[in-house]
Design a protein around this motif. Structure first.
Motif, PDB file in Angstrom:
ATOM      1  N   ALA A  36       0.831  -1.204   0.000  1.00 17.81           N
ATOM      2  CA  ALA A  36       0.000   0.000   0.000  1.00 17.81           C
ATOM      3  C   ALA A  36       0.868   1.257   0.000  1.00 17.81           C
ATOM      4  CB  ALA A  36      -0.934   0.000   1.207  1.00 17.81           C
ATOM      5  N   ALA A  37       1.997   1.221   0.698  1.00 22.69           N
ATOM      6  CA  ALA A  37       2.896   2.375   0.732  1.00 22.69           C
ATOM      7  C   ALA A  37       3.518   2.627  -0.635  1.00 22.69           C
ATOM      8  CB  ALA A  37       3.980   2.155   1.780  1.00 22.69           C
ATOM      9  N   SER A  38       3.719   1.567  -1.390  1.00 27.29           N
ATOM     10  CA  SER A  38       4.337   1.712  -2.722  1.00 27.29           C
ATOM     11  C   SER A  38       3.400   2.373  -3.733  1.00 27.29           C
ATOM     12  CB  SER A  38       4.778   0.345  -3.246  1.00 27.29           C
ATOM     13  OG  SER A  38       3.646  -0.433  -3.612  1.00 27.29           O
ATOM     14  N   LEU A  39       2.130   2.485  -3.401  1.00 21.38           N
ATOM     15  CA  LEU A  39       1.155   3.086  -4.318  1.00 21.38           C
ATOM     16  C   LEU A  39       1.215   4.603  -4.339  1.00 21.38           C
ATOM     17  CD1 LEU A  39      -1.949   0.817  -3.622  1.00 21.38           C
ATOM     18  CD2 LEU A  39      -0.302   0.648  -5.494  1.00 21.38           C
ATOM     19  N   GLY A  40       1.947   5.176  -3.413  1.00 25.96           N
ATOM     20  CA  GLY A  40       2.076   6.637  -3.437  1.00 25.96           C
ATOM     21  C   GLY A  40       1.522   7.297  -2.195  1.00 25.96           C
ATOM     22  N   ASP A  41       0.681   8.300  -2.391  1.00 23.18           N
ATOM     23  CA  ASP A  41       0.157   9.157  -1.319  1.00 23.18           C
ATOM     24  C   ASP A  41      -0.495   8.340  -0.208  1.00 23.18           C
ATOM     25  OD1 ASP A  41      -0.705  11.222   0.191  1.00 23.18           O
ATOM     26  OD2 ASP A  41      -2.244  11.920  -1.194  1.00 23.18           O
ATOM     27  N   ARG A  42       0.145   8.332   0.933  1.00 24.79           N
ATOM     28  CA  ARG A  42      -0.355   7.549   2.058  1.00 24.79           C
ATOM     29  C   ARG A  42      -1.490   8.234   2.802  1.00 24.79           C
ATOM     30  NH1 ARG A  42       5.541   5.827   4.422  1.00 24.79           N
ATOM     31  NH2 ARG A  42       6.208   4.776   2.540  1.00 24.79           N
ATOM     32  N   SER A  43      -1.605   9.542   2.671  1.00 22.74           N
ATOM     33  CA  SER A  43      -2.616  10.273   3.434  1.00 22.74           C
ATOM     34  C   SER A  43      -4.038   9.917   3.002  1.00 22.74           C
ATOM     35  CB  SER A  43      -2.394  11.782   3.310  1.00 22.74           C
ATOM     36  OG  SER A  43      -2.565  12.185   1.963  1.00 22.74           O
ATOM     37  N   GLU A  44      -4.217   9.497   1.755  1.00 26.40           N
ATOM     38  CA  GLU A  44      -5.554   9.136   1.271  1.00 26.40           C
ATOM     39  C   GLU A  44      -5.643   7.657   0.879  1.00 26.40           C
ATOM     40  OE1 GLU A  44      -7.013  11.769  -1.713  1.00 26.40           O
ATOM     41  OE2 GLU A  44      -6.286  13.537  -0.658  1.00 26.40           O
ATOM     42  N   ASN A  45      -4.707   6.873   1.356  1.00 23.87           N
ATOM     43  CA  ASN A  45      -4.649   5.463   1.007  1.00 23.87           C
ATOM     44  C   ASN A  45      -5.289   4.638   2.132  1.00 23.87           C
ATOM     45  OD1 ASN A  45      -3.857   2.801   0.515  1.00 23.87           O
ATOM     46  ND2 ASN A  45      -1.928   3.438  -0.445  1.00 23.87           N
ATOM     47  N   ALA A  46      -6.516   4.193   1.914  1.00 26.02           N
ATOM     48  CA  ALA A  46      -7.267   3.453   2.932  1.00 26.02           C
ATOM     49  C   ALA A  46      -6.599   2.121   3.269  1.00 26.02           C
ATOM     50  CB  ALA A  46      -8.698   3.224   2.478  1.00 26.02           C
ATOM     51  N   ASP A  47      -6.060   1.439   2.259  1.00 30.88           N
ATOM     52  CA  ASP A  47      -5.376   0.164   2.510  1.00 30.88           C
ATOM     53  C   ASP A  47      -4.190   0.363   3.445  1.00 30.88           C
ATOM     54  OD1 ASP A  47      -6.926  -1.638   1.081  1.00 30.88           O
ATOM     55  OD2 ASP A  47      -5.844  -1.280  -0.797  1.00 30.88           O
ATOM     56  N   TYR A  48      -3.440   1.426   3.195  1.00 34.94           N
ATOM     57  CA  TYR A  48      -2.271   1.705   4.032  1.00 34.94           C
ATOM     58  C   TYR A  48      -2.705   1.997   5.465  1.00 34.94           C
ATOM     59  CZ  TYR A  48       1.857   3.897   5.946  1.00 34.94           C
ATOM     60  OH  TYR A  48       2.935   4.214   6.749  1.00 34.94           O
ATOM     61  N   LYS A  49      -3.668   2.879   5.631  1.00 32.39           N
ATOM     62  CA  LYS A  49      -4.127   3.269   6.976  1.00 32.39           C
ATOM     63  C   LYS A  49      -4.683   2.068   7.734  1.00 32.39           C
ATOM     64  CE  LYS A  49      -5.270   8.077   6.049  1.00 32.39           C
ATOM     65  NZ  LYS A  49      -6.357   9.070   5.988  1.00 32.39           N
ATOM     66  N   TYR A  50      -5.535   1.291   7.074  1.00 32.16           N
ATOM     67  CA  TYR A  50      -6.154   0.136   7.723  1.00 32.16           C
ATOM     68  C   TYR A  50      -5.108  -0.879   8.158  1.00 32.16           C
ATOM     69  CZ  TYR A  50      -8.579  -4.266   8.352  1.00 32.16           C
ATOM     70  OH  TYR A  50      -9.012  -5.454   8.865  1.00 32.16           O
ATOM     71  N   ASN A  51      -4.204  -1.235   7.254  1.00 34.99           N
ATOM     72  CA  ASN A  51      -3.206  -2.258   7.569  1.00 34.99           C
ATOM     73  C   ASN A  51      -2.153  -1.761   8.547  1.00 34.99           C
ATOM     74  OD1 ASN A  51      -3.936  -4.730   6.092  1.00 34.99           O
ATOM     75  ND2 ASN A  51      -3.884  -3.336   4.336  1.00 34.99           N
ATOM     76  N   LYS A  52      -1.858  -0.477   8.534  1.00 34.52           N
ATOM     77  CA  LYS A  52      -0.936   0.087   9.523  1.00 34.52           C
ATOM     78  C   LYS A  52      -1.570   0.007  10.919  1.00 34.52           C
ATOM     79  CE  LYS A  52       2.950   2.284  10.115  1.00 34.52           C
ATOM     80  NZ  LYS A  52       4.210   1.596  10.026  1.00 34.52           N
ATOM     81  N   GLN A  53      -2.863   0.301  11.003  1.00 32.98           N
ATOM     82  CA  GLN A  53      -3.582   0.196  12.278  1.00 32.98           C
ATOM     83  C   GLN A  53      -3.642  -1.265  12.737  1.00 32.98           C
ATOM     84  OE1 GLN A  53      -7.667   1.467  12.139  1.00 32.98           O
ATOM     85  NE2 GLN A  53      -7.887   1.404  14.353  1.00 32.98           N
TER      86      GLN A  53
END
Length: 161
Positions: A36-53
């Protein structure tokens, strides 16, 4: 404060959960976070936020289990316990109305997702400890004092499957 006693089966279950979280869940979630981080902008990346949590929750549970397993004391069955209620006993009780209940006295870490166990710290378990068949067990509840009679005590090894 919780009692640090646990049955061998309960300890093994917590140990298996820790290994599963560390070897499977954490690895898979870390891979998802990296993807998810490799996709770019993390601030609007739901996959990144969810999996980081989710990763934070997994790490918190891993830390808790690692520390808790160090503090726990495994209590195994001893033939000297026969005939009396002690830790690990399966107890059948009955009241005057004929209502019957069966439960096992276990550590506080073993009671979740089970309806047939009672924590050693619970009033019912404390009142039953040391009692024998046909003994009266009086338990103070918010609804008043309840009286039960012990009808059976055993220490079945495979009854908690």
């Amino acid at each position: 404060m919780r009692t640090n006693l646990i049955t061998r089966a309960g300890y093994q279950k917590l140990e298996a959960e820790l290994q599963h979280l560390w070897r499977v869940e954490r690895r898979e979630t870390t891979e998802k976070v990296a993807w998810a981080a490799s996709l770019g902008d993390r601030s609007e990346n739901a996959d990144y936020k969810y999996n980081k949590q989710k990763l934070r929750q997994i790490d918190r549970r891993i830390r808790f289990l690692s520390k808790r397993l160090e503090d726990l004391k495994i209590v195994d069955y001893s033939p000297q316990q026969n005939g009396k209620v002690f830790f690990g006993a399966w107890v059948t009780i009955e009241n005057d109305a004929g209502d019957e209940r069966r439960f096992r006295i276990v550590g506080p870490d073993e009671i979740y997702d089970r309806k047939d166990v009672v924590s050693i710290d619970a009033p019912m378990a404390r009142a039953a400890l040391g009692k024998q068949v046909d003994d009266e067990v009086r338990v103070n509840t918010p609804g008043g004092t309840k009286t039960w009679f012990i009808t059976e005590i055993n220490y079945e090894v495979n009854a908690d499957a």
